[in-house]
Design an enzyme around this catalytic site. Structure first.
Site, mmCIF file in Angstrom:
data_model
loop_
_atom_site.group_PDB
_atom_site.id
_atom_site.type_symbol
_atom_site.label_atom_id
_atom_site.label_comp_id
_atom_site.label_asym_id
_atom_site.label_seq_id
_atom_site.Cartn_x
_atom_site.Cartn_y
_atom_site.Cartn_z
ATOM 1 N N PRO A 23 0.828 -1.211 0.000
ATOM 2 C CA PRO A 23 0.000 0.000 0.000
ATOM 3 C C PRO A 23 0.863 1.263 0.000
ATOM 4 O O PRO A 23 1.827 1.358 0.765
ATOM 5 C CB PRO A 23 -0.793 -0.117 1.305
ATOM 6 C CG PRO A 23 -0.726 -1.564 1.670
ATOM 7 C CD PRO A 23 0.586 -2.055 1.184
ATOM 8 N N CYS A 25 0.047 5.372 -0.003
ATOM 9 C CA CYS A 25 -0.955 6.433 0.007
ATOM 10 C C CYS A 25 -0.689 7.447 -1.103
ATOM 11 O O CYS A 25 0.451 7.855 -1.329
ATOM 12 C CB CYS A 25 -0.966 7.132 1.365
ATOM 13 S SG CYS A 25 -1.616 6.111 2.699
ATOM 14 N N GLN A 100 -6.095 -2.550 1.837
ATOM 15 C CA GLN A 100 -5.645 -2.378 3.215
ATOM 16 C C GLN A 100 -6.664 -1.504 3.951
ATOM 17 O O GLN A 100 -6.845 -0.334 3.606
ATOM 18 C CB GLN A 100 -4.273 -1.720 3.274
ATOM 19 C CG GLN A 100 -3.714 -1.636 4.692
ATOM 20 C CD GLN A 100 -2.407 -0.859 4.769
ATOM 21 O OE1 GLN A 100 -2.397 0.351 4.572
ATOM 22 N NE2 GLN A 100 -1.316 -1.549 5.046
ATOM 23 N N TYR A 182 -0.576 3.807 13.391
ATOM 24 C CA TYR A 182 -2.006 4.035 13.259
ATOM 25 C C TYR A 182 -2.767 3.258 14.339
ATOM 26 O O TYR A 182 -2.162 2.613 15.184
ATOM 27 C CB TYR A 182 -2.451 3.713 11.829
ATOM 28 C CG TYR A 182 -1.734 4.601 10.824
ATOM 29 C CD1 TYR A 182 -1.790 5.992 10.935
ATOM 30 C CD2 TYR A 182 -0.960 4.067 9.808
ATOM 31 C CE1 TYR A 182 -1.111 6.828 10.068
ATOM 32 C CE2 TYR A 182 -0.272 4.890 8.919
ATOM 33 C CZ TYR A 182 -0.345 6.268 9.059
ATOM 34 O OH TYR A 182 0.330 7.092 8.199
ATOM 35 N N ARG A 230 -0.858 -6.153 8.443
ATOM 36 C CA ARG A 230 0.476 -5.530 8.450
ATOM 37 C C ARG A 230 0.782 -5.098 9.871
ATOM 38 O O ARG A 230 -0.086 -4.539 10.557
ATOM 39 C CB ARG A 230 0.535 -4.328 7.506
ATOM 40 C CG ARG A 230 1.881 -3.599 7.574
ATOM 41 C CD ARG A 230 2.046 -2.538 6.511
ATOM 42 N NE ARG A 230 2.845 -3.042 5.409
ATOM 43 C CZ ARG A 230 3.491 -2.254 4.534
ATOM 44 N NH1 ARG A 230 3.411 -0.943 4.629
ATOM 45 N NH2 ARG A 230 4.197 -2.777 3.559
ATOM 46 N N LEU A 301 13.391 -0.771 1.759
ATOM 47 C CA LEU A 301 14.607 -0.518 0.987
ATOM 48 C C LEU A 301 15.116 -1.787 0.288
ATOM 49 O O LEU A 301 16.304 -2.084 0.297
ATOM 50 C CB LEU A 301 15.692 0.104 1.877
ATOM 51 C CG LEU A 301 15.396 1.531 2.368
ATOM 52 C CD1 LEU A 301 16.560 2.074 3.178
ATOM 53 C CD2 LEU A 301 15.085 2.460 1.209
ATOM 54 N N GLY A 323 7.887 -1.159 -3.070
ATOM 55 C CA GLY A 323 6.963 -0.043 -3.079
ATOM 56 C C GLY A 323 7.476 1.178 -3.807
ATOM 57 O O GLY A 323 7.133 1.430 -4.960
ATOM 58 N N ARG A 324 8.330 1.943 -3.148
ATOM 59 C CA ARG A 324 8.782 3.196 -3.745
ATOM 60 C C ARG A 324 9.542 2.960 -5.036
ATOM 61 O O ARG A 324 9.445 3.739 -5.990
ATOM 62 C CB ARG A 324 9.644 3.971 -2.742
ATOM 63 C CG ARG A 324 8.852 4.379 -1.515
ATOM 64 C CD ARG A 324 9.653 5.237 -0.555
ATOM 65 N NE ARG A 324 8.909 5.434 0.678
ATOM 66 C CZ ARG A 324 9.264 6.286 1.625
ATOM 67 N NH1 ARG A 324 10.354 7.011 1.489
ATOM 68 N NH2 ARG A 324 8.529 6.402 2.716
#
Length: 370
Positions: A23, A25, A100, A182, A230, A301, A323-324
């Site tokens: 996920p 955002c 998610q 969260y 997660r 990473l 992800g990134r």
């Protein structure tokens, strides 16, 4: 043969390979509703060749959004918008989709990252936030309201109703967000949870509400839909949540029918001291995998095909999340397959793009989508 590109089952869902898009955002929703941006973003990710795409943290109630731009699934309008987006993307991709489900708790009502990310001031349109205890995330912020029994009931039911909506829309799986500071993580962490009742203090008590939420969602999730979570495996703060405690939490989840555990870390305290580096969270995933015996996802990473392949070959985790790097290079999985001598599912419209020496790079097959 590349191990990264071998199939795996997580619960009832079969993935064609071990690459998962986690996920991420986008902060681009309007009143919780997905927009054309989400169609563009999800469309890119859906033809990436990954084995699974988990869409961004999706709030189960309006006050559970991190920002005004976060996606929600708490009304007929938000459900209709998300269904429209998913249906549009699925016309051209058969990648499995997971959602998610999240509640930001005390980290809600914040500005978007490119607007500074800080808590929104009351005069600028904030909303009341809730948390286990009336402790702010950052010094000087407006404290959240400590949750009451009525809040427990409402939030638990909000997760249930959002899960039902996700199932109606047609998602192949659900991931509950218990990480990154969260709400569910706030209950688990002794930093954010300093309650004096049965929901605070001991690990048994701090686990109580997250386990109640998971159990309630499991009860309404059909057997053909994968359900996992997660977690933040450590707070990276002395006196905070530890990987040993999260391993115990994972064992309890497995007993309740959890299909997988997605291992991240941090996010609950500005005092965290993280030593960033390649694969910096993978050892946490390995420990939880060994302790819990569930299919385990590793993230953090992981940037190269060699790193991802090594994680699978060395049994450090069962699945690798990219992800990134996938946002930076939406064809990351294509390039990894080429480098590792594997094949990847790709859209027919792009088959002519493969270099001549990689003429067998692409295949076209159903990969587990309902």
């Amino acid at each position: 043969m590349s191990q990264l590109f071998t199939p795996i089952n997580i619960g009832p869902l079969k993935l064609q390979n071990r690459i998962v898009i986690p996920p991420m955002c986008q902060y681009s929703a309007i009143d919780g509703k997905t927009t054309d941006w989400h169609t563009i973003h999800m469309g890119q990710m859906a033809i990436s060749g990954a084995g699974l795409f988990i869409i961004e943290a999706t709030a189960v109630e309006a006050i559970g959004r991190i920002t005004h731009g976060c996606v929600g699934l708490y009304s007929d309008e938000t459900e209709a918008a998300l269904k429209k987006t998913l249906d549009a993307v699925r016309q051209f991709s058969n990648i499995p989709f997971m959602i998610q489900l999240a509640h930001a708790g005390r980290k809600a009502s914040s500005h978007r990252p490119w607007e500074g990310g800080q808590l929104i001031a009351q005069q600028d349109g904030d909303w009341e936030t809730i948390a286990p205890s009336a402790l702010p995330q950052l010094p000087g912020e407006t404290p959240p309201r400590a949750m009451t029994q009525a809040d427990f009931i409402r939030v638990r039911e909000a997760f249930v109703q959002a899960a039902k909506r996700a199932i109606r829309i047609g998602f192949d799986g659900i991931e509950l967000h218990g990480a990154h500071g969260y709400l569910l993580h706030q209950f688990l962490s002794p930093i954010a949870n300093q309650r004096k009742d049965e929901y605070g203090g001991s690990l048994e008590n701090r686990m109580r509400f997250p386990l109640e939420v998971f159990k309630a969602v499991r009860a309404v999730t059909p057997e053909n839909i994968t359900l996992g979570i997660r977690v933040s495996a450590t707070d990276w703060v002395d006196g905070g949540l530890t990987v040993e405690e999260v391993s115990e939490f994972g064992k309890r989840l497995k007993a309740l029918g959890c299909d997988f555990i997605d291992v991240s870390s941090g996010g609950v305290s500005p005092a965290q001291k993280i030593q960033l580096g390649p694969k910096y969270q993978v050892a946490l995933a390995t420990k939880i995998k060994q302790e819990c015996g569930m299919p385990t996802m590793a993230v953090g990473l992981i940037t190269t095909a060699e790193q991802a392949e090594g994680i699978i070959v060395n049994h450090e985790a069962d699945i690798v999340e990219v992800g990134r790097m996938m946002m930076y290079d939406p064809r990351w999985a294509w390039h990894a397959a080429a480098q590792l001598g594997a094949q990847v599912n790709g859209p027919k419209q792009y088959w002519r793009s493969q270099p001549r020496e990689l003429k067998d790079l692409f295949f076209d097959a159903k990969i587990g989508s309902r």
